[in-house]
Enzyme design. Structure first.
Site, short mmCIF file in Angstrom:
data_model
loop_
_atom_site.label_atom_id
_atom_site.label_comp_id
_atom_site.label_asym_id
_atom_site.label_seq_id
_atom_site.Cartn_x
_atom_site.Cartn_y
_atom_site.Cartn_z
CB SER A 13 -27.07 22.06 84.93
OG SER A 13 -28.33 21.95 84.32
CG ASP B 25 -27.44 15.24 80.00
OD1 ASP B 25 -28.66 15.27 79.79
OD2 ASP B 25 -26.81 16.23 80.45
CG HIS C 167 -28.35 17.09 83.48
ND1 HIS C 167 -27.75 17.82 82.48
CD2 HIS C 167 -28.77 18.01 84.40
CE1 HIS C 167 -27.81 19.11 82.76
NE2 HIS C 167 -28.42 19.25 83.93
#
Length: 330
Positions: free
Chosen positions: A112, A277, A309
């Site tokens: 991320s 996602d 995610h």
């Protein structure tokens, strides 16, 4: 947990009287559980177990670079005390990892926001250094062009997926962080005219960020966004010129437009969803592919169907792909 932006020094700091630290730098211990006293939730524990099963050992062949996520780094000409210190430590860690392992280059794996930070780190190092010390860069679920939900987090707050915390209670704290401006959608990826947030009165696109921040009551964020964030993300992220494998989740309903029923932002918005996602929109996840594939020494984009995610670092299929790419690079 709030920070404060000081316009005179053009930097972010803890609020007066508060001291913070990031423990376990250099070790993967900090990635196993967000709260080491409550191990009912794991972050990267499963990935670390897979790595250990493949023979990696913490502090010997596997290292961690935890970062205070409240802070970001700044463009040239702007100070970033915390970010600069982190990049200095990260560079030393990569070099030490290489030296401990027969001067072999390192594989950098991120998740991320960590992917965006690592990318900024890489492009700020001399090309000769990157070629010498980085064998492969594996960003997982990196939001290269921001995300539509980045706008909602500034409207309503962000509880960082903690189910027992009201996001609204953290709105003021979240707005105080420079890192909260990084996920704002990029006009380069989402277009300057595509409505992303709508009220009865008007639409807001990625080209209307200054107006958007003012209208949600966060006008103080306009200056830092325009001086410290836009210079980094106005264009697509530059190719880091090292081998790269992006691993992303797809096939999960992801908000791509929020529609508020009134003239303000108080009610719960309706959501128009698209691919992604669940947090990051597909357009953002794959934004770097054409340029990096064309310019870089090696590029691979791996899409994992129906994984969101956060699950992408615990899902068995996704972990298998990450491990495959690490083995391939090594």
């Amino acid at each position: 947990m709030s920070t404060a932006y000081d316009a005179a020094s053009d930097d972010y700091y803890n609020v007066p009287g508060v001291e913070t630290r990031v423990p376990f730098f250099g070790s993967t211990q900090s990635f196993r559980h967000p709260d080491p006293d409550r191990r009912d939730f794991s972050y990267m524990d499963k990935l670390l177990e897979r790595l250990e099963g493949a023979g990696y050992r913490d502090g010997e062949t596997m290292f961690g670079a935890p970062y205070d996520f409240r802070y970001a780094v700044a463009p040239a000409g702007h100070p970033s005390r915390t970010g600069t210190a982190f990049f200095t430590s990260l560079k030393s860690l990569v070099e030490r990892a290489s030296q401990l392992n027969g001067d072999r280059p390192a594989i950098i794996v991120t998740h991320s926001y960590g992917g965006m930070l690592a990318h900024q780190f890489l492009i700020r190092q001399p090309l000769a250094w990157r070629r010498r010390f980085v064998r492969h860069f594996i960003p997982v679920a990196a939001p290269w062009g921001g995300l539509v939900l980045g706008m909602q987090a500034l409207i309503s707050g962000n509880n960082l997926a903690l189910p027992f915390v009201d996001p609204g209670a953290l709105r003021k704290e979240y707005r105080s962080l420079q890192s909260s401006l990084w996920p704002l959608p990029s006009a380069k990826v989402f277009g300057a005219g595509q409505p992303l947030v709508s009220t009865k009165r008007r639409n807001y696109s990625a080209g209307d960020v200054a107006d958007f921040l003012g209208d949600i009551g966060f006008g103080e964020g306009v200056g830092p966004d325009e001086s410290r964030v836009l210079p980094l993300f106005k264009e697509l992220p530059a190719c880091p010129m090292v081998p790269v494998t992006c691993v992303v989740g797809v096939g999960v309903a992801t908000p791509e437009r929020m529609v508020y029923p009134g003239d303000d932002f108080e009610a719960m918005p309706g959501m128009v969803v698209g691919d992604g996602d669940g947090l990051v929109n597909l357009a953002s996840l794959v934004a770097v592919e054409p340029e990096w594939r064309r310019r870089g020494p090696y590029f691979r984009m791996v899409k994992v169907d129906n994984v969101n995610h956060t699950d992408i670092v615990v899902d068995d299929r996704a972990l298998g792909i990450v491990m495959r790419e690490i083995r391939r690079a090594n």
